[in-house]
Design an enzyme around this catalytic site. Structure first.
Site, PDB file in Angstrom:
ATOM      1  N   ARG A   1       2.091  -6.274   8.988  1.00 35.22           N
ATOM      2  CA  ARG A   1       1.970  -5.685   9.382  1.00 35.22           C
ATOM      3  C   ARG A   1       3.115  -4.619  10.815  1.00 35.22           C
ATOM      4  O   ARG A   1       2.800  -3.929  10.987  1.00 35.22           O
ATOM      5  CB  ARG A   1       0.568  -5.428   9.358  1.00 35.22           C
ATOM      6  CG  ARG A   1      -0.096  -5.750   8.718  1.00 35.22           C
ATOM      7  CD  ARG A   1      -1.703  -5.629   8.334  1.00 35.22           C
ATOM      8  NE  ARG A   1      -2.304  -5.279   7.552  1.00 35.22           N
ATOM      9  CZ  ARG A   1      -3.510  -6.189   6.475  1.00 35.22           C
ATOM     10  NH1 ARG A   1      -3.885  -6.916   7.820  1.00 35.22           N
ATOM     11  NH2 ARG A   1      -4.333  -5.699   5.812  1.00 35.22           N
TER      12      ARG A   1
ATOM     13  N   THR B   1      -5.789  -6.711  11.150  1.00 33.44           N
ATOM     14  CA  THR B   1      -5.558  -5.453   9.970  1.00 33.44           C
ATOM     15  C   THR B   1      -5.038  -4.133  10.943  1.00 33.44           C
ATOM     16  O   THR B   1      -4.537  -3.730  10.775  1.00 33.44           O
ATOM     17  CB  THR B   1      -7.195  -5.733  10.795  1.00 33.44           C
ATOM     18  OG1 THR B   1      -8.051  -6.793   9.698  1.00 33.44           O
ATOM     19  CG2 THR B   1      -7.746  -3.835   9.382  1.00 33.44           C
TER      20      THR B   1
ATOM     21  N   HIS C   1      -2.107  -5.316   1.784  1.00 35.64           N
ATOM     22  CA  HIS C   1      -3.313  -5.888   1.440  1.00 35.64           C
ATOM     23  C   HIS C   1      -3.255  -8.035   1.265  1.00 35.64           C
ATOM     24  O   HIS C   1      -1.857  -8.073   0.601  1.00 35.64           O
ATOM     25  CB  HIS C   1      -3.928  -4.867   0.391  1.00 35.64           C
ATOM     26  CG  HIS C   1      -5.169  -6.008  -0.349  1.00 35.64           C
ATOM     27  ND1 HIS C   1      -7.108  -6.107   0.383  1.00 35.64           N
ATOM     28  CD2 HIS C   1      -5.585  -7.029  -0.857  1.00 35.64           C
ATOM     29  CE1 HIS C   1      -7.755  -7.393  -0.445  1.00 35.64           C
ATOM     30  NE2 HIS C   1      -6.721  -7.300  -1.357  1.00 35.64           N
TER      31      HIS C   1
ATOM     32  N   GLU D   1      -9.879 -10.416  -7.644  1.00 36.11           N
ATOM     33  CA  GLU D   1      -8.718  -9.181  -7.175  1.00 36.11           C
ATOM     34  C   GLU D   1      -6.998  -9.800  -8.668  1.00 36.11           C
ATOM     35  O   GLU D   1      -6.757  -8.396  -8.587  1.00 36.11           O
ATOM     36  CB  GLU D   1      -8.209  -8.977  -5.786  1.00 36.11           C
ATOM     37  CG  GLU D   1      -9.680  -8.824  -4.765  1.00 36.11           C
ATOM     38  CD  GLU D   1      -9.500  -9.311  -3.455  1.00 36.11           C
ATOM     39  OE1 GLU D   1      -9.654  -8.223  -2.508  1.00 36.11           O
ATOM     40  OE2 GLU D   1      -8.665  -9.262  -2.932  1.00 36.11           O
TER      41      GLU D   1
ATOM     42  N   TYR E   1     -12.120  -1.392  -3.568  1.00 33.14           N
ATOM     43  CA  TYR E   1     -12.930  -1.833  -2.394  1.00 33.14           C
ATOM     44  C   TYR E   1     -14.678  -1.962  -1.949  1.00 33.14           C
ATOM     45  O   TYR E   1     -14.612  -1.153  -0.613  1.00 33.14           O
ATOM     46  CB  TYR E   1     -11.891  -1.356  -1.068  1.00 33.14           C
ATOM     47  CG  TYR E   1     -10.663  -1.135  -1.023  1.00 33.14           C
ATOM     48  CD1 TYR E   1     -10.515  -2.727   0.537  1.00 33.14           C
ATOM     49  CD2 TYR E   1      -9.722  -1.063  -1.282  1.00 33.14           C
ATOM     50  CE1 TYR E   1      -8.926  -3.030   0.970  1.00 33.14           C
ATOM     51  CE2 TYR E   1      -7.795  -1.155  -0.588  1.00 33.14           C
ATOM     52  CZ  TYR E   1      -7.816  -2.274   0.253  1.00 33.14           C
ATOM     53  OH  TYR E   1      -7.450  -2.776   1.119  1.00 33.14           O
TER      54      TYR E   1
ATOM     55  N   ASN F   1      -1.604  -0.194   6.743  1.00 32.18           N
ATOM     56  CA  ASN F   1      -1.560  -0.407   7.556  1.00 32.18           C
ATOM     57  C   ASN F   1      -0.606  -1.933   5.746  1.00 32.18           C
ATOM     58  O   ASN F   1      -0.751  -2.812   6.585  1.00 32.18           O
ATOM     59  CB  ASN F   1      -2.688  -1.873   7.761  1.00 32.18           C
ATOM     60  CG  ASN F   1      -3.509  -2.234   7.204  1.00 32.18           C
ATOM     61  OD1 ASN F   1      -3.792  -2.067   5.516  1.00 32.18           O
ATOM     62  ND2 ASN F   1      -4.763  -2.514   7.416  1.00 32.18           N
TER      63      ASN F   1
ATOM     64  N   PHE G   1     -14.949   4.885   7.535  1.00 30.41           N
ATOM     65  CA  PHE G   1     -13.806   4.342   6.850  1.00 30.41           C
ATOM     66  C   PHE G   1     -13.681   4.800   5.423  1.00 30.41           C
ATOM     67  O   PHE G   1     -12.754   4.876   4.511  1.00 30.41           O
ATOM     68  CB  PHE G   1     -12.510   3.734   7.971  1.00 30.41           C
ATOM     69  CG  PHE G   1     -12.774   1.984   7.712  1.00 30.41           C
ATOM     70  CD1 PHE G   1     -12.317   1.715   6.168  1.00 30.41           C
ATOM     71  CD2 PHE G   1     -13.752   1.673   8.017  1.00 30.41           C
ATOM     72  CE1 PHE G   1     -12.736   0.173   5.939  1.00 30.41           C
ATOM     73  CE2 PHE G   1     -14.126   0.286   7.919  1.00 30.41           C
ATOM     74  CZ  PHE G   1     -13.857  -0.135   7.643  1.00 30.41           C
TER      75      PHE G   1
ATOM     76  N   ARG H   1      -2.335 -14.114   5.298  1.00 27.33           N
ATOM     77  CA  ARG H   1      -3.045 -13.692   5.731  1.00 27.33           C
ATOM     78  C   ARG H   1      -2.357 -13.793   7.141  1.00 27.33           C
ATOM     79  O   ARG H   1      -2.373 -12.752   7.875  1.00 27.33           O
ATOM     80  CB  ARG H   1      -4.621 -13.615   6.573  1.00 27.33           C
ATOM     81  CG  ARG H   1      -5.432 -13.902   5.043  1.00 27.33           C
ATOM     82  CD  ARG H   1      -5.382 -12.505   4.690  1.00 27.33           C
ATOM     83  NE  ARG H   1      -6.243 -11.572   6.128  1.00 27.33           N
ATOM     84  CZ  ARG H   1      -7.050 -10.596   5.868  1.00 27.33           C
ATOM     85  NH1 ARG H   1      -7.467  -9.769   4.857  1.00 27.33           N
ATOM     86  NH2 ARG H   1      -6.945  -9.558   7.035  1.00 27.33           N
TER      87      ARG H   1
ATOM     88  N   LYS I   1       0.583  -1.044   0.313  1.00 24.53           N
ATOM     89  CA  LYS I   1       0.181  -0.127  -0.327  1.00 24.53           C
ATOM     90  C   LYS I   1       0.378   1.388   0.309  1.00 24.53           C
ATOM     91  O   LYS I   1       2.071   1.411   0.528  1.00 24.53           O
ATOM     92  CB  LYS I   1      -1.398   0.050   1.461  1.00 24.53           C
ATOM     93  CG  LYS I   1      -1.912  -1.365   1.333  1.00 24.53           C
ATOM     94  CD  LYS I   1      -2.602  -1.047   2.388  1.00 24.53           C
ATOM     95  CE  LYS I   1      -4.073  -2.458   1.800  1.00 24.53           C
ATOM     96  NZ  LYS I   1      -4.649  -2.340   3.279  1.00 24.53           N
TER      97      LYS I   1
HETATM   98  P1  GTP Z   1      -7.261  -5.648   3.520  1.00 24.43           P
HETATM   99  O1  GTP Z   1      -6.467  -6.583   2.807  1.00 24.43           O
HETATM  100  O2  GTP Z   1      -6.817  -4.428   2.566  1.00 24.43           O
HETATM  101  O3  GTP Z   1      -8.269  -6.244   2.694  1.00 24.43           O
HETATM  102  O4  GTP Z   1      -7.231  -5.500   5.062  1.00 24.43           O
HETATM  103  P2  GTP Z   1      -8.045  -6.418   6.400  1.00 24.43           P
HETATM  104  O5  GTP Z   1      -8.863  -7.620   5.372  1.00 24.43           O
HETATM  105  O6  GTP Z   1      -6.921  -6.246   6.745  1.00 24.43           O
HETATM  106  O7  GTP Z   1      -8.883  -5.569   6.766  1.00 24.43           O
HETATM  107  P3  GTP Z   1     -10.508  -5.141   6.285  1.00 24.43           P
HETATM  108  O8  GTP Z   1     -11.054  -6.178   5.141  1.00 24.43           O
HETATM  109  O9  GTP Z   1     -11.785  -5.473   7.322  1.00 24.43           O
HETATM  110  O10 GTP Z   1     -10.421  -3.346   5.457  1.00 24.43           O
HETATM  111  C1  GTP Z   1     -10.022  -3.405   4.318  1.00 24.43           C
HETATM  112  C2  GTP Z   1      -8.738  -1.939   4.672  1.00 24.43           C
HETATM  113  O11 GTP Z   1      -9.765  -1.311   4.909  1.00 24.43           O
HETATM  114  C3  GTP Z   1      -7.917  -1.878   5.566  1.00 24.43           C
HETATM  115  O12 GTP Z   1      -6.735  -3.034   5.407  1.00 24.43           O
HETATM  116  C4  GTP Z   1      -7.769  -0.241   6.518  1.00 24.43           C
HETATM  117  O13 GTP Z   1      -7.082   0.028   5.287  1.00 24.43           O
HETATM  118  C5  GTP Z   1      -9.109   0.264   6.210  1.00 24.43           C
HETATM  119  N1  GTP Z   1      -9.343  -0.036   7.332  1.00 24.43           N
HETATM  120  C6  GTP Z   1     -10.215  -0.575   8.405  1.00 24.43           C
HETATM  121  N2  GTP Z   1     -10.368  -1.091   9.144  1.00 24.43           N
HETATM  122  C7  GTP Z   1     -10.562   0.609   9.051  1.00 24.43           C
HETATM  123  C8  GTP Z   1     -10.753   1.642   9.928  1.00 24.43           C
HETATM  124  O14 GTP Z   1     -11.079   1.939  11.066  1.00 24.43           O
HETATM  125  N3  GTP Z   1     -10.353   3.328   9.693  1.00 24.43           N
HETATM  126  C9  GTP Z   1      -9.157   3.293   8.692  1.00 24.43           C
HETATM  127  N4  GTP Z   1      -9.121   4.344   8.861  1.00 24.43           N
HETATM  128  N5  GTP Z   1      -9.431   2.308   7.597  1.00 24.43           N
HETATM  129  C10 GTP Z   1      -9.657   0.761   8.262  1.00 24.43           C
HETATM  130 MG    MG Z   2      -9.500  -7.353   3.857  1.00 25.04          MG
END
Ligand code: GTP
Ligand code: MG
Length: 157
Positions: free
Chosen positions: A122, A111, A135, A146, A69, A132, A77, A105, A29
């Site tokens: 991370r 996350t 992805h 994807e 997304y 973070n 968010f 993962r 990212k």
């Molecule tokens: P990805 O691998 O990027 O999909 O992350 P994830 O699967 O661990 O988390 P998720 O799919 O729930 O969320 C997608 C992305 O949204 C996260 O990786 C973060 O970049 C962002 N995100 C999730 N929760 C928050 C939040 O509370 N605040 C903010 N600003 N961003 C968030």
């Molecule tokens: Mg995700």
């Protein structure tokens, strides 16, 4: 249950899942590319046994980031996420390894980097729950969707 005992429909599904489970999709990212962590992150991914099937560096428009997304479009968010993901360049890659989705993962960690295990990508490279570093696909089905978002069939080796 042994596969031979399953009804035909379940058998086909199980075979499909087994076949698909060796690939995942990742993005490095904007926070991580900006901080020059691309090389270190790719080194950790390769050392963990993932083979790079396809890879490119590119920059997402806000529209494309929003599309990628879209599943989070109702979340509070979402706007921040789209702005962040289109703020600088990213590195997109398809990765191959047995049990790829789950193992990747585990390699990236939670996350929120504050909750990520020591040594995970991370934990080492991420700033916050929003920024973070990487992805990782959450299912075989999404890994395929994807990967196809970024790469044509000719670009996957
Ligand atoms: P990805 O691998 O990027 O999909 O992350 P994830 O699967 O661990 O988390 P998720 O799919 O729930 O969320 C997608 C992305 O949204 C996260 O990786 C973060 O970049 C962002 N995100 C999730 N929760 C928050 C939040 O509370 N605040 C903010 N600003 N961003 C968030
Ligand atoms: Mg995700």
């Amino acid at each position: 249950m042994a596969i031979s005992e399953l009804p035909l429909r379940s058998k086909i599904l199980k075979i499909k899942i087994t076949m698909a489970s060796n690939r995942t999709f990742t993005m490095i990212k904007p926070d991580a590319t900006s901080r020059n962590y691309t090389g270190a992150i790719l080194e950790q991914i390769c050392k963990a046994g993932f083979r790079i099937v396809a890879m490119k560096q590119t920059k997402l428009s806000a529209e494309k980031a929003g599309e990628f997304y879209a599943v989070h479009s109702a979340r509070p968010f979402y706007g921040e996420l789209v702005e962040f993901m289109s703020s600088n360049y990213i590195v997109a890659a398809i990765l191959e390894k047995e049990n790829a989705v789950e193992d990747f993962r585990k390699l990236i960690g939670a996350t929120n980097p504050a909750n990520a295990e020591e040594g995970t990508i991370r934990k080492r490279f991420a700033q916050s729950i929003g920024e973070n570093a990487v992805h990782g696909s959450d299912s075989d089905e999404n890994a395929a969707i994807e990967g196809n978002f970024f790469f044509s069939g000719l670009e996957k080796y």
